[in-house]
Every structure is written in C-alpha cells, then in structure tokens.
Scaffold this active site. Structure first.
Site, PDB file in Angstrom:
ATOM      1  N   LYS A   1       0.918  -0.224  15.078  1.00 35.60           N
ATOM      2  CA  LYS A   1       2.320  -0.342  15.499  1.00 35.60           C
ATOM      3  C   LYS A   1       2.637  -1.564  16.376  1.00 35.60           C
ATOM      4  CE  LYS A   1       4.189   2.924  13.399  1.00 35.60           C
ATOM      5  NZ  LYS A   1       3.874   2.226  12.154  1.00 35.60           N
TER       6      LYS A   1
ATOM      7  N   PRO B   1      -4.285   0.377  18.826  1.00 40.97           N
ATOM      8  CA  PRO B   1      -4.014  -0.092  17.456  1.00 40.97           C
ATOM      9  C   PRO B   1      -4.110   0.981  16.360  1.00 40.97           C
ATOM     10  CG  PRO B   1      -6.128  -0.919  18.241  1.00 40.97           C
ATOM     11  CD  PRO B   1      -5.493  -0.233  19.401  1.00 40.97           C
TER      12      PRO B   1
ATOM     13  N   TYR C   1      -9.303   5.458   7.631  1.00 41.72           N
ATOM     14  CA  TYR C   1      -9.456   5.781   9.052  1.00 41.72           C
ATOM     15  C   TYR C   1     -10.470   6.924   9.111  1.00 41.72           C
ATOM     16  CZ  TYR C   1      -5.047   3.294  10.095  1.00 41.72           C
ATOM     17  OH  TYR C   1      -4.058   2.341  10.246  1.00 41.72           O
TER      18      TYR C   1
ATOM     19  N   HIS D   1       0.842  -1.203   0.000  1.00 39.47           N
ATOM     20  CA  HIS D   1       0.000   0.000   0.000  1.00 39.47           C
ATOM     21  C   HIS D   1       0.872   1.248   0.000  1.00 39.47           C
ATOM     22  CE1 HIS D   1      -4.217  -1.551   1.280  1.00 39.47           C
ATOM     23  NE2 HIS D   1      -3.632  -2.353   0.414  1.00 39.47           N
TER      24      HIS D   1
ATOM     25  N   TYR E   1       4.194   6.256  10.220  1.00 40.25           N
ATOM     26  CA  TYR E   1       3.306   5.148   9.833  1.00 40.25           C
ATOM     27  C   TYR E   1       4.079   4.055   9.106  1.00 40.25           C
ATOM     28  CZ  TYR E   1      -1.079   2.859   8.522  1.00 40.25           C
ATOM     29  OH  TYR E   1      -2.107   1.957   8.392  1.00 40.25           O
TER      30      TYR E   1
HETATM   31  P1  RFL Z   1       1.098 -12.290  21.414  1.00 38.64           P
HETATM   32  O1  RFL Z   1       0.619 -12.314  19.994  1.00 38.64           O
HETATM   33  O2  RFL Z   1       0.127 -11.938  22.463  1.00 38.64           O
HETATM   34  O3  RFL Z   1       1.705 -13.747  21.698  1.00 38.64           O
HETATM   35  C1  RFL Z   1       2.077 -14.150  23.003  1.00 38.64           C
HETATM   36  C2  RFL Z   1       1.956 -15.665  23.090  1.00 38.64           C
HETATM   37  O4  RFL Z   1       2.350 -16.074  24.400  1.00 38.64           O
HETATM   38  C3  RFL Z   1       1.426 -17.065  24.867  1.00 38.64           C
HETATM   39  N1  RFL Z   1       1.449 -17.046  26.350  1.00 38.64           N
HETATM   40  C4  RFL Z   1       2.109 -17.953  27.080  1.00 38.64           C
HETATM   41  N2  RFL Z   1       2.841 -19.012  26.738  1.00 38.64           N
HETATM   42  C5  RFL Z   1       3.389 -19.770  27.759  1.00 38.64           C
HETATM   43  N3  RFL Z   1       3.212 -19.480  29.084  1.00 38.64           N
HETATM   44  C6  RFL Z   1       2.495 -18.408  29.469  1.00 38.64           C
HETATM   45  N4  RFL Z   1       2.320 -18.110  30.761  1.00 38.64           N
HETATM   46  C7  RFL Z   1       1.893 -17.599  28.453  1.00 38.64           C
HETATM   47  N5  RFL Z   1       1.139 -16.470  28.459  1.00 38.64           N
HETATM   48  C8  RFL Z   1       0.873 -16.165  27.196  1.00 38.64           C
HETATM   49  C9  RFL Z   1       0.076 -16.623  24.279  1.00 38.64           C
HETATM   50  O5  RFL Z   1      -0.835 -17.720  24.206  1.00 38.64           O
HETATM   51  C10 RFL Z   1       0.518 -16.135  22.895  1.00 38.64           C
HETATM   52  O6  RFL Z   1       0.479 -17.160  21.914  1.00 38.64           O
HETATM   53  O7  RFL Z   1       2.367 -11.337  21.600  1.00 38.64           O
HETATM   54  P2  RFL Z   1       3.549 -10.995  20.578  1.00 38.64           P
HETATM   55  O8  RFL Z   1       4.093 -12.268  19.954  1.00 38.64           O
HETATM   56  O9  RFL Z   1       4.458 -10.089  21.286  1.00 38.64           O
HETATM   57  O10 RFL Z   1       2.863 -10.220  19.350  1.00 38.64           O
HETATM   58  C11 RFL Z   1       2.293  -8.946  19.539  1.00 38.64           C
HETATM   59  C12 RFL Z   1       1.118  -8.728  18.572  1.00 38.64           C
HETATM   60  O11 RFL Z   1       0.231  -9.835  18.683  1.00 38.64           O
HETATM   61  C13 RFL Z   1       0.361  -7.422  18.838  1.00 38.64           C
HETATM   62  O12 RFL Z   1       1.266  -6.379  19.134  1.00 38.64           O
HETATM   63  C14 RFL Z   1      -0.496  -6.967  17.639  1.00 38.64           C
HETATM   64  O13 RFL Z   1      -1.512  -7.895  17.362  1.00 38.64           O
HETATM   65  C15 RFL Z   1      -1.117  -5.597  17.891  1.00 38.64           C
HETATM   66  N6  RFL Z   1      -2.009  -5.161  16.808  1.00 38.64           N
HETATM   67  C16 RFL Z   1      -1.495  -4.596  15.660  1.00 38.64           C
HETATM   68  N7  RFL Z   1      -0.164  -4.493  15.483  1.00 38.64           N
HETATM   69  C17 RFL Z   1       0.353  -3.989  14.312  1.00 38.64           C
HETATM   70  O14 RFL Z   1       1.586  -3.901  14.180  1.00 38.64           O
HETATM   71  N8  RFL Z   1      -0.468  -3.594  13.271  1.00 38.64           N
HETATM   72  C18 RFL Z   1      -1.824  -3.677  13.367  1.00 38.64           C
HETATM   73  O15 RFL Z   1      -2.499  -3.384  12.385  1.00 38.64           O
HETATM   74  C19 RFL Z   1      -2.390  -4.164  14.609  1.00 38.64           C
HETATM   75  N9  RFL Z   1      -3.714  -4.269  14.753  1.00 38.64           N
HETATM   76  C20 RFL Z   1      -3.401  -5.292  16.950  1.00 38.64           C
HETATM   77  C21 RFL Z   1      -4.227  -4.825  15.889  1.00 38.64           C
HETATM   78  C22 RFL Z   1      -3.972  -5.875  18.082  1.00 38.64           C
HETATM   79  C23 RFL Z   1      -5.342  -5.989  18.186  1.00 38.64           C
HETATM   80  N10 RFL Z   1      -5.860  -6.617  19.353  1.00 38.64           N
HETATM   81  C24 RFL Z   1      -6.852  -7.625  19.338  1.00 38.64           C
HETATM   82  C25 RFL Z   1      -5.217  -6.411  20.625  1.00 38.64           C
HETATM   83  C26 RFL Z   1      -5.601  -4.922  15.984  1.00 38.64           C
HETATM   84  C27 RFL Z   1      -6.164  -5.476  17.143  1.00 38.64           C
HETATM   85  C28 RFL Z   1      -7.684  -5.528  17.206  1.00 38.64           C
HETATM   86  C1  PHB Z   2      -6.185  -4.319  10.759  1.00 40.17           C
HETATM   87  O1  PHB Z   2      -6.279  -4.532   9.536  1.00 40.17           O
HETATM   88  O2  PHB Z   2      -6.506  -5.167  11.603  1.00 40.17           O
HETATM   89  C2  PHB Z   2      -5.673  -3.003  11.225  1.00 40.17           C
HETATM   90  C3  PHB Z   2      -5.182  -2.106  10.293  1.00 40.17           C
HETATM   91  C4  PHB Z   2      -4.718  -0.865  10.705  1.00 40.17           C
HETATM   92  C5  PHB Z   2      -4.739  -0.546  12.048  1.00 40.17           C
HETATM   93  C6  PHB Z   2      -5.211  -1.455  12.991  1.00 40.17           C
HETATM   94  C7  PHB Z   2      -5.681  -2.697  12.574  1.00 40.17           C
HETATM   95  O3  PHB Z   2      -4.296   0.680  12.443  1.00 40.17           O
END
Ligand code: RFL
Ligand code: PHB
Length: 393
Positions: A300, A296, A204, A75, A388
């Site tokens: 980042k 989110p 957005y 993108h 971004y």
């Molecule tokens: P995770 O993905 O939470 O993985 C951690 C893993 O550890 C396990 N765990 C354990 N294992 C053993 N013993 C324990 N005691 C444990 N406790 C937990 C868990 O089961 C899990 O499998 O962390 P990690 O790997 O650091 O990754 C981080 C990302 O998942 C997170 O930062 C992103 O998803 C955030 N996020 C976004 N980030 C972006 O860069 N771009 C985005 O567009 C974006 N959109 C989002 C997001 C997060 C969202 N939510 C639901 C919070 C959109 C949403 C809606």
């Molecule tokens: C997504 O596609 O899940 C998404 C994209 C951009 C954001 C957050 C989440 O800033």
C-alpha cells in the site's frame, strides 16, 4: 543570494514529488523539485512492485504510462501459502472485476523522470540542507545549498514529498503535529534476481519459521522477501542461505520448482506503521512517506502516496485555475480518511502472516483461525480483495 520564483516548490524527487510536478505542469502550474540525492541514486532504489488502478490512472493522466501499459503485468489474483498448501485470492472475482498492475517503482520513477525531461521540468538534484521558511505567511520561501552556495526560491505553496526521513515533516512545530507509530519486531530481507518468477502470481507465505513473499518485476526478474529479526544484517545472509531459507518457508512443490541465481540487490527494510496529522501546516502540505508509513505486507505505501497526490493535485489546480480553495482546505482530512483505512489493512495483513517473537500458543491458534475463516468465507475474501485492489479515492 541567487533566487528564483515558482508557484509550488516540491521537496523530494521520489515518485510522489515527480508525479505531482508532472500533473501540475500539464495543467499549466509551475513547479521546482528539490532532490537531495543524484538521479542515479534515486533510480537505484528497489521498492514497490504492485500498483492499484488509481495509481495506474494517475500515471496515464500524467502522460507517463506508455511503458507501463506495454510491459506492466495485470494480475487477477494472488496466493497465500499456509500449512503446506496454496490458496488463491481471486481479486477480479471478489472485487467486481478489479485487478492490480505489477510494475516496479524503479520503472515508474524512471518513466516520470523521462516525462519531466520531455516537458523541461525543473528538478534540482543534490540540493543540500533544504530549509523551509515563513510557512504561516503568504510569502513562504525555501533555501538550499548547491556547490557551496545558498540559494532561495520564493513560492506560494510547498509540498513535502521527501519521504520518512525528510525535512518537511520536521518543519512543523511539535505542538501542532501529532504522530502515531507502531514498530514491528522484525524486518524484510529482500532479494532481486535475474530468474523467472516462482509462479504466475504473487505468493504470500505464512510459515512457522516466518513470513515469505515471492514477487516479480517481469518474466525474467524476480523479487523475494523473507521475514528476519531486526538484529540481522545483510552481510549475515549469503545468497545460498537466503534461497535455502526461502525454500523452507514455501510449499514443497513451489520450493522444488524455484529457480535460484545470484542476487542483483539485497537489502533489509524495517516494518513500521506511522501517521502524522495534520498533513497541512500553513503553506506546507505533506504527501506520501513524509506523512505516513505502512508495513509493506499489503503493498500500500506507494499507492497511498498516489492518492495523496490525487487529492493535492485537485486542491492546487482548483486554487490556481479556479480561485477555489475548498479542496485544498479539506486535503488533510480527505487524505487521512483513506490513509487510516490502508494503515488498518496493512497492519491486519502483517498480523495474519508474520511470526511475532512473543506469540503464545493461543495467539498462534487465533492467527490460524483468521486464515481458516478467510478461506471459508466469500465475504472475508471480498473484504481482502476490496482493500488489496485499493479503496476508492
Ligand atoms: P520516497 O520514495 O522516499 O521519496 C522521497 C524523496 O525525497 C528525497 N529527500 C529529500 N530531498 C530534498 N531534501 C531533503 N531533505 C530530502 N529528504 C529526502 C529522497 O532522496 C527521495 O528521493 O517517498 P515517496 O515519493 O513518498 O514514495 C513512497 C514510496 O517510495 C513508498 O511508499 C513505497 O516504496 C513503499 N513500498 C511499497 N508500496 C506499494 O505501494 N507497493 C509495494 O509493493 C511496496 N513495496 C515498499 C515496498 C517499500 C519498501 N521499502 C524498502 C521501504 C517494499 C519495500 C521493501
Ligand atoms: C514487491 O514486489 O516488491 C512487493 C510486492 C507485494 C508486496 C510488497 C512488495 O506486498
């Protein structure tokens, strides 16, 4: 007690843990990943969608990028909807040709699992009651339970990549750890649907009824979010009510063209800014959501996890391959410098686009002025674009 030995134990088999394990294994460094959940559970989570080029480069170095390189969507910009119209941020034009990759975290995680399988990497699923021991000694170890038995792994370093609710951060004594937190008075209700995306690029939307976001996973799969009060529950939102509310927050022509359909997944995520310092305690290193959370809005979270892994991989490979601890000793400082800038950006973008419950008329005019300034100034757009696409590592 059954026991094993490895060079690095990684707690958490999410994207951070899997990426580090894959990079270290390719450098000849032995790891064991301990994951609390099953693989299917981890792969059922729908989260991030936007990858910075730094993340893309790391996936390539990890040898796990073939599907992303084929199916990911580059993108060059995104839209901000406000006052009934769409304004575009030209990322490539404003940030020296840099772009982002739209490719879901679920797919990244699947690709990393497959890459680990291909190298016969050791990932232990359903590891219960993981506990970290003797962190400030030269012989730390980890215990966990599986099938009713306690098992032990002796190691040199432990990486806490177990997300916000994991055990690793909690293993650092409270007089050592400093925690900074901001909780926002709303959440995001997200819907995944088998429909074609609202537009070619992300939208957005700032609206008096609250924030909305139109994103995507591929040309047939869309991801949408709307800001909701923290008191709302997923069960309160039928698909029809979700689509109706989303349309009300989008410019008329976008709303008219919106393809709707049944939701495949629907969930509410709270919004939080959080940083834990330092990110090292003896033999333990925190990475990803275990150490920091961003709202989110700036996309980042996963990308910050990737820069942590980059710095940590540098440090651990210098230690094991060259006997040099310089990078490992500066890990926390290097990682935190980038984290706080991403925290600032995510907080700013959240403030720019959301409707806070206690906003006064003056707050609303200031928010509008922030947007008007953005679209009247090349410098402001360049600053947004630079953040971004991702600040340099
Ligand atoms: P995770 O993905 O939470 O993985 C951690 C893993 O550890 C396990 N765990 C354990 N294992 C053993 N013993 C324990 N005691 C444990 N406790 C937990 C868990 O089961 C899990 O499998 O962390 P990690 O790997 O650091 O990754 C981080 C990302 O998942 C997170 O930062 C992103 O998803 C955030 N996020 C976004 N980030 C972006 O860069 N771009 C985005 O567009 C974006 N959109 C989002 C997001 C997060 C969202 N939510 C639901 C919070 C959109 C949403 C809606
Ligand atoms: C997504 O596609 O899940 C998404 C994209 C951009 C954001 C957050 C989440 O800033």
């Amino acid at each position: 007690m059954q026991s094993q030995t490895t060079q690095v134990v990684i707690v958490g088999g999410g994207p951070s843990g899997l990426l580090l394990s894959q990079l270290l294994h390719r450098a000849g460094i032995d790891t064991i990943v301990l994951e609390r959940q099953t693989r299917d559970y981890v792969l059922g989570r729908i989260r991030a969608g936007v990858l910075e080029h730094g993340f893309v480069d790391l996936l390539r170095r990890a040898g796990a990028s073939a599907r992303m390189d084929r199916d990911g969507m580059v993108h060059h910009g995104f839209h901000i909807a406000h006052q009934g119209r769409l304004d575009r941020i030209d990322l490539a034009g404003s940030a020296k040709g840099q772009t982002v990759m739209v490719y879901g975290q679920t797919e990244v995680t699947r690709d990393l699992y497959e890459a680990r399988d291909a190298m016969r990497g050791q990932i232990i699923h359903e590891a219960a009651n993981v506990a970290l021991h003797d962190l400030t000694t030269v012989r730390p170890y980890v215990t966990y339970e599986q099938q009713g038995e306690t098992r032990r792994i002796d190691t040199k370093f432990i990486v806490g990549a177990d997300g916000f609710h994991g055990v690793s951060r909690k293993s650092i004594p409270s007089d050592v750890l400093r925690e900074y937190e901001k909780v926002y008075p709303f959440g995001w209700l997200g819907v995944l649907s088998q429909t074609s995306p609202a537009a070619d690029e992300l939208i957005y939307a700032r609206h008096d009824r609250g924030f909305a976001l139109c994103s995507m996973r591929n040309p047939q799969l869309s991801r949408y979010y709307i800001q909701v009060p923290l008191t709302d529950r997923v069960e309160d939102w039928s698909d029809a009510a979700f689509w109706e509310e989303l349309k009300r927050r989008l410019p008329d022509d976008v709303a008219r063209g919106l393809q709707t359909g049944p939701s495949i997944e629907k969930s509410i995520a709270p919004l939080r800014s959080f940083v834990a310092e330092p990110m090292r305690y003896g033999a333990l290193f925190l990475a990803g959501d275990a150490a920091h959370i961003v709202p989110p809005t700036g996309a980042k979270g996963l990308n910050l996890a990737a820069s942590d892994i980059h710095y940590l991989y540098d440090g651990l490979s210098d230690h094991f391959l060259r006997g040099d601890d310089t990078a490992l000793d500066s890990y926390s400082e290097r990682a935190l410098a980038r984290i706080w800038k991403a925290e600032r950006f995510s907080w700013w973008m959240t403030n720019l686009l959301h409707r806070f419950p206690d906003m006064s008329p003056a707050d609303l005019r200031l928010q509008q002025a922030d947007l008007d300034y953005l679209f009247s100034s090349d410098a402001a757009q360049a600053s947004l674009a630079e953040n971004y696409v991702g600040l340099p590592y």
